[in-house]
Design a protein around this motif. Structure first.
Motif, PDB file in Angstrom:
ATOM      1  N   ALA A   1      -5.576   2.923   5.852  1.00  0.00           N
ATOM      2  CA  ALA A   1      -5.569   2.092   4.332  1.00  0.00           C
ATOM      3  C   ALA A   1      -6.766   1.077   4.268  1.00  0.00           C
ATOM      4  CB  ALA A   1      -4.165   1.412   4.559  1.00  0.00           C
TER       5      ALA A   1
ATOM      6  N   TRP B   1      -6.172   8.027   0.698  1.00  0.00           N
ATOM      7  CA  TRP B   1      -5.642   6.908  -0.405  1.00  0.00           C
ATOM      8  C   TRP B   1      -6.366   7.077  -1.692  1.00  0.00           C
ATOM      9  CZ3 TRP B   1      -1.705   4.112   1.640  1.00  0.00           C
ATOM     10  CH2 TRP B   1      -1.459   4.372   3.170  1.00  0.00           C
ATOM     11  N   ARG B   2      -5.344   6.947  -2.675  1.00  0.00           N
ATOM     12  CA  ARG B   2      -5.694   6.824  -3.747  1.00  0.00           C
ATOM     13  C   ARG B   2      -6.066   5.270  -4.592  1.00  0.00           C
ATOM     14  NH1 ARG B   2      -1.702  10.694  -3.699  1.00  0.00           N
ATOM     15  NH2 ARG B   2      -0.062   8.940  -4.174  1.00  0.00           N
TER      16      ARG B   2
ATOM     17  N   ARG C   1       2.711  14.317   3.016  1.00  0.00           N
ATOM     18  CA  ARG C   1       2.250  12.908   3.274  1.00  0.00           C
ATOM     19  C   ARG C   1       3.241  12.056   4.227  1.00  0.00           C
ATOM     20  NH1 ARG C   1      -1.577   9.223  -0.435  1.00  0.00           N
ATOM     21  NH2 ARG C   1      -2.330   8.202   1.115  1.00  0.00           N
TER      22      ARG C   1
ATOM     23  N   TYR D   1      -6.409   9.092   7.644  1.00  0.00           N
ATOM     24  CA  TYR D   1      -7.146   7.852   6.666  1.00  0.00           C
ATOM     25  C   TYR D   1      -6.555   6.762   6.644  1.00  0.00           C
ATOM     26  CZ  TYR D   1      -8.779  12.314   4.779  1.00  0.00           C
ATOM     27  OH  TYR D   1      -9.248  13.583   4.539  1.00  0.00           O
TER      28      TYR D   1
ATOM     29  N   TYR E   1       2.868   8.452   6.276  1.00  0.00           N
ATOM     30  CA  TYR E   1       2.442   6.957   6.658  1.00  0.00           C
ATOM     31  C   TYR E   1       2.597   6.468   8.026  1.00  0.00           C
ATOM     32  CZ  TYR E   1       2.405   7.402   1.434  1.00  0.00           C
ATOM     33  OH  TYR E   1       2.198   7.756   0.244  1.00  0.00           O
TER      34      TYR E   1
ATOM     35  N   SER F   1      -2.645   7.400   6.881  1.00  0.00           N
ATOM     36  CA  SER F   1      -1.819   8.473   6.306  1.00  0.00           C
ATOM     37  C   SER F   1      -2.690   9.371   6.822  1.00  0.00           C
ATOM     38  CB  SER F   1      -2.130   8.173   4.794  1.00  0.00           C
ATOM     39  OG  SER F   1      -1.086   9.257   4.160  1.00  0.00           O
TER      40      SER F   1
ATOM     41  N   GLU G   1       1.653   4.544  -3.385  1.00  0.00           N
ATOM     42  CA  GLU G   1       1.405   5.760  -3.202  1.00  0.00           C
ATOM     43  C   GLU G   1       2.589   6.886  -2.853  1.00  0.00           C
ATOM     44  OE1 GLU G   1      -2.073   7.090  -1.735  1.00  0.00           O
ATOM     45  OE2 GLU G   1      -3.064   5.261  -2.727  1.00  0.00           O
TER      46      GLU G   1
ATOM     47  N   MET H   1       0.833  -1.182   0.050  1.00  0.00           N
ATOM     48  CA  MET H   1      -0.022  -0.057  -0.057  1.00  0.00           C
ATOM     49  C   MET H   1       0.685   1.046  -0.095  1.00  0.00           C
ATOM     50  SD  MET H   1      -3.335  -0.550   0.057  1.00  0.00           S
ATOM     51  CE  MET H   1      -3.759   1.135   0.256  1.00  0.00           C
TER      52      MET H   1
ATOM     53  N   LYS I   1      -7.250   1.689  -4.080  1.00  0.00           N
ATOM     54  CA  LYS I   1      -8.419   1.099  -3.595  1.00  0.00           C
ATOM     55  C   LYS I   1      -8.354  -0.524  -3.529  1.00  0.00           C
ATOM     56  CE  LYS I   1     -10.731   5.061  -3.827  1.00  0.00           C
ATOM     57  NZ  LYS I   1     -10.579   5.976  -2.853  1.00  0.00           N
TER      58      LYS I   1
END
Length: 115
Positions: free
Chosen positions: A96, A111-112, A72, A94, A74, A107, A5, A1, A114
């Motif tokens: 994951a 998340w972009r 960003r 957000y 993580y 994050s 990103e 993940m 999915k």
């Protein structure tokens, strides 16, 4: 993940996630430096002699500041620390999507990817 990103300049933090048991492979698989907050375990000796200790082993107030910052971040964490980080961030965090396990990944940006 993370690698789907991750962009240059973004940080990865192990937030009190038991480095020896869970997190040692994260640096290897992401090819990125991971900042360690919490128990340093076997890294304690190195941390005590690290000239960049505050960056590599940030104190709690630095972790909170990173969550509020623009780049960003993580964060890998135990579920019992989630409410604390959500409260300290002062803005949405957000999770994951679709990652089962003992640890969570969140994050400070949506998340972009999915699940």
């Amino acid at each position: 993940m993370i690698m789907a990103e991750h962009q240059p300049g973004e940080k990865i933090i192990s937030f009190d996630a038991f480095w020896e048991r869970n997190m040692q492979s994260l640096t290897f698989y992401t090819g990125r430096r991971v900042q360690v907050f919490g128990s340093q375990g076997e890294l304690a000796f190195g941390a005590a002699h690290d000239t960049h200790a505050r960056e590599n082993f940030p104190p709690l107030e630095d972790v909170y500041a990173l969550l509020k910052a623009e780049p960003r971040v993580y964060v890998v964490l135990r579920p019992d620390r989630l409410k604390e980080l959500m409260s300290a961030a002062g803005k949405p965090l957000y999770l994951a999507p679709g990652l089962p396990g003992k640890l969570l990944l969140l994050s400070n940006k949506p998340w972009r990817v999915k699940s």
